[in-house]
Scaffold this active site. Structure first.
Site, PDB file in Angstrom:
ATOM      1  N   SER A  28       0.816  -1.210   0.000  1.00  0.00           N
ATOM      2  CA  SER A  28       0.000   0.000   0.000  1.00  0.00           C
ATOM      3  C   SER A  28       0.850   1.260   0.000  1.00  0.00           C
ATOM      4  O   SER A  28       1.615   1.502  -0.926  1.00  0.00           O
ATOM      5  CB  SER A  28      -0.972  -0.044   1.185  1.00  0.00           C
ATOM      6  OG  SER A  28      -1.936   0.972   1.108  1.00  0.00           O
ATOM      7  N   ASP A  58      -2.559   6.266  -3.594  1.00  0.00           N
ATOM      8  CA  ASP A  58      -1.373   5.702  -2.957  1.00  0.00           C
ATOM      9  C   ASP A  58      -0.848   4.545  -3.805  1.00  0.00           C
ATOM     10  O   ASP A  58      -1.300   4.328  -4.925  1.00  0.00           O
ATOM     11  CB  ASP A  58      -1.672   5.275  -1.514  1.00  0.00           C
ATOM     12  CG  ASP A  58      -2.633   4.106  -1.430  1.00  0.00           C
ATOM     13  OD1 ASP A  58      -3.363   3.863  -2.401  1.00  0.00           O
ATOM     14  OD2 ASP A  58      -2.661   3.425  -0.383  1.00  0.00           O
ATOM     15  N   ASP A  65      -1.119   1.335  -3.995  1.00  0.00           N
ATOM     16  CA  ASP A  65      -1.997   0.326  -4.582  1.00  0.00           C
ATOM     17  C   ASP A  65      -3.357   0.900  -4.961  1.00  0.00           C
ATOM     18  O   ASP A  65      -4.265   0.155  -5.325  1.00  0.00           O
ATOM     19  CB  ASP A  65      -2.162  -0.869  -3.652  1.00  0.00           C
ATOM     20  CG  ASP A  65      -2.928  -0.554  -2.370  1.00  0.00           C
ATOM     21  OD1 ASP A  65      -2.944   0.622  -1.952  1.00  0.00           O
ATOM     22  OD2 ASP A  65      -3.509  -1.483  -1.782  1.00  0.00           O
TER      23      ASP A  65
END
Length: 446
Positions: free
Chosen positions: A102, A241, A243
């Site tokens: 992430s 962000d 992902d």
């Protein structure tokens, strides 16, 4: 029962350090594959990833694990996390995997698992997989080993899906939009979707090299986006962000708009159109009290959960709400997606912008947030929150803020960090409270 490997968002850690090693990834593939091999049909798992250098290693290790227990593997390459949830269900796969940490730096990576319904796994499934990781998983017979193939049109499928969430009667013609893809999973799909809907797109954070994901770009580092929006004369900026399950927006003046304001825009817009379900939205204990007061004035309830999109989603599914999310920008719109989707949430914000004809600075500032301060204290081990001096500092702070604010202290579910948040009407008091608790945690942590 406590989970050993899974945190609040899958398995995550520094690459080549337990649990994020190639050997562990292969075990996860074998264990998850064995857990979801049910029935006599040919089983399939779909795998996506972000742009981290270690994604190649983790991907190949997972393929080895899944194929060894008889699962066929479909590889998508870099795609947003929500795309994997969507494609798992649409391709009738038994399991979906996203390789990503992430918003973390490139040296970290993670493994997120989705069930055949496109939702992240339940605690029960994760515990069952953990038991298989620590046990012995029988490999398939030689004739039953799985195959792996790469699908090249997965990006197009997700772009089509995302565009379908934007109202048919609207376009983005005439809008200049800066999109920051964090050198991550959405670096191709997000600019393409916005351009196809008619926007003039200025794309930044779209040159991944394996080591620059989230590096001074993206939703956790919006400064470059703010500067680019102002310098280019754009109407709005969008930051995802690594992902692409998180969204932060910047208005035309360069001001950052957080998830609380964005959820307020979506919820009030959907309430006006009659599409808001349950008469409220779900957020976490970290959302600002100003959001709660604003929604209450509109006749909309705010339901709070523990921090983590999995808890937001559980409340949404269990109580019939279709809007939820976190102040950090994870926004779940369950009419469209099974998890947070930064691009889909951005398209709903853009739809409201087009309908209103207002500048983003007017549309997106829905309430004045109460002074709120969040600080992180990193620690090397142990449980500093159990220390008597830390508990005493917390008790003192709660008495001081009673009736005039809130205090939320919790360990991160993804990294060795204690998060200390206070909120109240007096900014000086809030800062003093947070600093005292942080000092106590640092002392306890050594």
């Amino acid at each position: 029962m406590a989970r050993k490997y899974f945190g609040t968002d899958g398995i995550r850690g520094r690459t080549n350090t337990q649990p994020m090693t190639a050997a562990m990834a292969m075990k996860v593939g074998m264990a998850a594959g064995a857990h979801f091999v049910r029935g006599d049909h040919k089983h399939r798992v779909v795998i996506g990833k972000d742009t981290r250098l270690s994604g190649y290693m983790i991907e190949n290790a997972l393929v080895a694990g899944f194929t060894s227990v008889g699962m066929d593997v479909t590889l998508f390459g870099p795609l947003p996390t929500p795309a994997i949830g969507m494609l798992t269900k649409s391709m009738r796969a038994d399991l979906g995997v996203m390789i990503s940490a992430s918003h973390n730096p490139y040296a970290d990576n993670g493994i997120k698992l989705f069930g055949p319904d496109g939702y992240k796994l339940s605690d029960r499934d994760e515990l069952a997989i953990e038991a298989l990781i620590d046990g012995d998983v029988a490999p398939a017979d030689a004739a039953d080993i799985g195959r792996a193939r790469r699908v090249e049109d997965a990006r197009g499928r997700y772009i089509h899906f995302a565009k379908a969430t934007f109202p048919d009667a609207l376009t983005l013609d005439g809008l200049k939009i800066v999109v920051d893809c964090a050198n991550g999973a959405a670096y191709q799909v997000a600019p393409a979707a916005l351009w196809e809907l008619g926007a003039e797109v200025v794309a930044i954070g779209v040159s991944p090299n394996g080591k620059n994901i989230n590096d001074q770009v993206g939703s956790t580092a919006p400064q470059v986006l703010c500067e680019t929006v102002v310098a280019s004369g754009a109407h709005i900026g969008i930051a995802l962000d690594g992902d692409a399950d998180r969204l932060i927006v910047v208005d035309e003046t360069g001001r950052v708009i957080d998830g609380d304001q964005l959820m307020a825009v979506i919820a009030t817009g959907w309430a006006r159109s009659g599409t808001l379900k349950g008469g409220g939205l779900v957020a976490t204990v970290m959302s600002n009290l100003g959001l709660e007061r604003h929604l209450s004035a509109q006749g909309i309830r705010l339901i709070r959960t523990a921090v983590g999109d999995r808890y937001v989603l559980e409340a949404m599914r269990g109580q019939g709400y279709n809007v939820g999310g976190e102040q950090s920008g994870h926004i779940i719109l369950s009419d469209y997606a099974t998890t947070g989707d930064g691009l889909v949430a951005a398209l709903q914000i853009l739809a409201e912008l087009v309908r209103s004809g207002l500048p983003a600075s007017q549309l997106l500032h829905r309430f004045d947030p109460l002074p709120q301060l969040l600080k992180n204290v990193r620690f090397k081990g142990g449980k500093p929150l159990d220390d008597a001096s830390v508990q005493a500092a917390i008790a003192d702070a709660e008495r001081e803020l009673a009736g005039r604010g809130r205090l939320v202290i919790r360990p991160s579910g993804t990294e060795p960090v204690i998060r200390v948040m206070a909120e109240g009407e007096d900014a000086g008091q809030v800062e003093a409270v947070v600093d005292r608790i942080c000092d106590a945690v640092k002392t306890a942590a050594g």
